[in-house]
Scaffold this active site. Sequence first.
Site, PDB file in Angstrom:
ATOM      1  N   TYR A   1      23.962  11.560  18.813  1.00 33.35           N
ATOM      2  CA  TYR A   1      22.777  10.863  19.303  1.00 33.35           C
ATOM      3  C   TYR A   1      22.672  10.979  20.832  1.00 33.35           C
ATOM      4  O   TYR A   1      21.656  11.405  21.380  1.00 33.35           O
ATOM      5  CB  TYR A   1      22.798   9.385  18.873  1.00 33.35           C
ATOM      6  CG  TYR A   1      21.785   8.601  19.645  1.00 33.35           C
ATOM      7  CD1 TYR A   1      20.453   8.620  19.261  1.00 33.35           C
ATOM      8  CD2 TYR A   1      22.131   7.917  20.815  1.00 33.35           C
ATOM      9  CE1 TYR A   1      19.487   7.965  20.004  1.00 33.35           C
ATOM     10  CE2 TYR A   1      21.187   7.266  21.562  1.00 33.35           C
ATOM     11  CZ  TYR A   1      19.870   7.291  21.153  1.00 33.35           C
ATOM     12  OH  TYR A   1      18.925   6.668  21.902  1.00 33.35           O
TER      13      TYR A   1
ATOM     14  N   GLU B   1      21.820   5.420  28.208  1.00 32.31           N
ATOM     15  CA  GLU B   1      22.008   5.615  26.764  1.00 32.31           C
ATOM     16  C   GLU B   1      23.300   4.967  26.276  1.00 32.31           C
ATOM     17  O   GLU B   1      23.346   4.383  25.204  1.00 32.31           O
ATOM     18  CB  GLU B   1      22.010   7.122  26.424  1.00 32.31           C
ATOM     19  CG  GLU B   1      20.653   7.780  26.533  1.00 32.31           C
ATOM     20  CD  GLU B   1      19.608   7.206  25.569  1.00 32.31           C
ATOM     21  OE1 GLU B   1      19.993   6.569  24.579  1.00 32.31           O
ATOM     22  OE2 GLU B   1      18.409   7.364  25.835  1.00 32.31           O
TER      23      GLU B   1
ATOM     24  N   ASP C   1      18.499   7.420  15.599  1.00 24.97           N
ATOM     25  CA  ASP C   1      19.168   6.116  15.656  1.00 24.97           C
ATOM     26  C   ASP C   1      18.485   5.218  14.622  1.00 24.97           C
ATOM     27  O   ASP C   1      17.661   5.698  13.827  1.00 24.97           O
ATOM     28  CB  ASP C   1      19.099   5.522  17.074  1.00 24.97           C
ATOM     29  CG  ASP C   1      17.691   5.105  17.465  1.00 24.97           C
ATOM     30  OD1 ASP C   1      16.738   5.449  16.738  1.00 24.97           O
ATOM     31  OD2 ASP C   1      17.534   4.412  18.487  1.00 24.97           O
TER      32      ASP C   1
END
Length: 330
Positions: free
Chosen positions: A117, A36, A135
């Site tokens: 996020y 990520e 996102d």
Amino acid sequence: MNYTAIRKALLRWFEKEQRDLPWRRSHDPYAIWISEIMLQQTRVAAVIPYYERFLRRFPDFHALGAASEEDVLAHWAGLGYYSRARNLQKAARQMVELGAFPREHAAIRELAGVGDYTAGAVASIAFGKAEPIVDGNVVRVLSRLADRRAAATDRAGQSWCWSQAERLVRAARSPGVTNEALMELGATVCKPANPQCANCPFQPECFAYRMALTASLPRPAPKPETRKLHQVLLIPHRNGRFGIRRIPLGEWYAGMWGFVRQPYDSGAPEDVGVLRHTITCHKITLTVRRCDAASQTQDLQWLTLEEIASHSMPPVERKALEMVVKSLDL
Ligand code: SF4
């Protein structure tokens, strides 16, 4: 909107159409977190070889925490945004202190370099928590699907997106897969230009498709008005040394080293030139002025140019210092 039906359609589509990506084969929170962070501002295809090499060298947070910064940066070189690599290592050391990878959203959010996020992605994908993620891909899909004709990227738009994503994931049996599916749809089908609506599971319900508004949604936030400022940057010097200060909180570039700024009054014989730069919505004309030690009342450190070179300084102020150095003929 019927979120249960939407989720079902999304998951059916994802099961058939998802790309085979290396981090999707892992349930290890550490590996998911690394992917990520790497995927922020970097394309999937570019990330894959870095991800594999990084995990071979640093297979867990103990290995990453114990490595030298130089080693970590060497394995990051080419991905850009090096603060991400430094934060990864800081976070790995936080985990070493904790003794484990944190499982709850709030605790994951406490790790260096982790925002809402990333915390949502790791909590949902690795630990199955019903945490939403938003996102750019998610903003696009939701605004087109659910009729968001107001701006989608300002504060109100973001809060709307988070609440929709939350409704989608709240009752999901597999929140992580739901989140991944929504992002995948945004990345591969509901693209910014020419979305492939014919291949989309949402086509029958999609507001933008039915109204032929895919090209104009999501609507961007209005640009903030720019403000023009004229400032003077005072660069004190004495005997080949320059007075620099740690920029305090509340000023631009807080925490870095630099010089004092003040509103422009009128020209002075000590002015050595003018620089132009932009900070957030401010267009700044910066008159660079040298001054002597006596005119400065701030707490300053008097350093040579070599010493200043190792201090973090905003590029525009470093450039201003070079102008002063040139004018003094040092
Ligand atoms: Fe995006 Fe088209 Fe699907 Fe609507 S139908 S969500 S615009 S790809």
